[in-house]
Design an enzyme around this catalytic site. Sequence first.
Site: not given
Ligand code: PHB
Length: 390
Positions: A72, A201, A293, A297, A385
């Site tokens: 990505h 997000y 989450p 990280k 990130y």
């Molecule tokens: C996930 O794909 O489960 C996932 C992705 C990004 C995050 C947290 C969880 O920040």
Amino acid sequence: MRTQVGIIGGGPAGLLLSQLLHLAGVSTVVLERRSRDHVLGRIRAGVLEQGFQNLMRRAEVAGRMERDGQVHSGVNIAYQEDRLRIDLEGLTGGKTVMVYGQTEVTRDLYAARDALDGMVIDEAADVTPHDLESDSPYLTFEKDGAAERLDCDFVIGCDGSHGISRTAIPADRLQTFERVYPFGWLGVLSATPPVNDELIYARHDLGFALCSLRGPGLSRYYVQCRADENPQHWSDERFWTRLKTQLPAEVAARLVTGASIEKSVAPLRSFVAEPLRWGRLFLAGDAAHIVPPTGAKGLNLAASDIHYLSGALVDWYRQGDSAGLDSYSQRALARVWKAERFSWWMTALLHRFPENEGFGDRIQRAEFDYLMSSKAAQTALAENYVGLPY
Ligand code: PHB
Ligand code: APR
């Protein structure tokens, strides 16, 4: 039994360490409390930094990740109806992340340990460390009802946030730092095509939402919920309705819904224990620190710990050089705290905080508007990130 390095916990941290040490000629035994099916059934995050990917390559377990993982080059942030794409690759001089589930990482690590006849003892009960301040520590445990003893040079605590290794450190030698957030994430895995080919997000007045994915026909979605929410109170329909409400209309319109495969609630917490060493005991991964989450990280921090620790142990065995072991805690913590800061910041930007009504809401909006308008701010997000250097 005797080995050089006794590892408590067969999650990604313990297995990765075991594999890297094995390849460097250092013997290990991993003691895991749960069954392998249980460990491989856990659904967790799935965004791998470049440093993690490199470690997988060094550990000779990157084959499936290279084949099935998705590179990505960007990530999206939404605020109500506004959307911003962070060009990770362009803003970091070519760095990207790999979307590949932690469950798959763990599966690959187990397969690699098996292929090399690595010793991973599942369902090891009552694992207890002894004599950690001496040069000859040992672990006792029970396997199939029989009492066992494992002598070793070092004990590594990779037993996650509910493990026992951290508790072996006397309270007056350990400092802990914690922030508990007043919400959790309700996650759903579904065999549906992802709504977007990159992660989104989203911050909405009703709360946070995340659109993630595992593959072309497998999606992972989250919505903010109460920390003590019972996932059984959420029918699939209730979840999809809530998710749609919290996404920009144009994204919600494209969402394909279907039956959930898994549904679970995770509380959000920041936690750090210091130091990461006591005598011959070293802590790594979730046993030492937790991040919320947001930002993905957790797994990546476990990997950077293992990077420092595996190098330090190999130096000790090859050259009798203890410098790496002596500086492990300090080096690992320096990176841990930066990831703690980033995860806390992303959490603060994107969630609805009950106490935030009014002033706090306006500050969040201003933060997002600033991000939209400033390449410097986007670069800071991108740099964190994709992962800070080891
Ligand atoms: C996930 O794909 O489960 C996932 C992705 C990004 C995050 C947290 C969880 O920040
Ligand atoms: N004895 C033996 N094993 C134990 C014990 C114990 N007393 N307590 C816990 N364990 C095992 C757990 O069953 C688990 O398999 O230790 C393992 C810890 O694994 P994880 O929780 O996955 O932690 P870690 O390996 O540090 O992985 C990093 O980052 O993305 C986050 O939380 C996510 O798991 C991920 C973590």
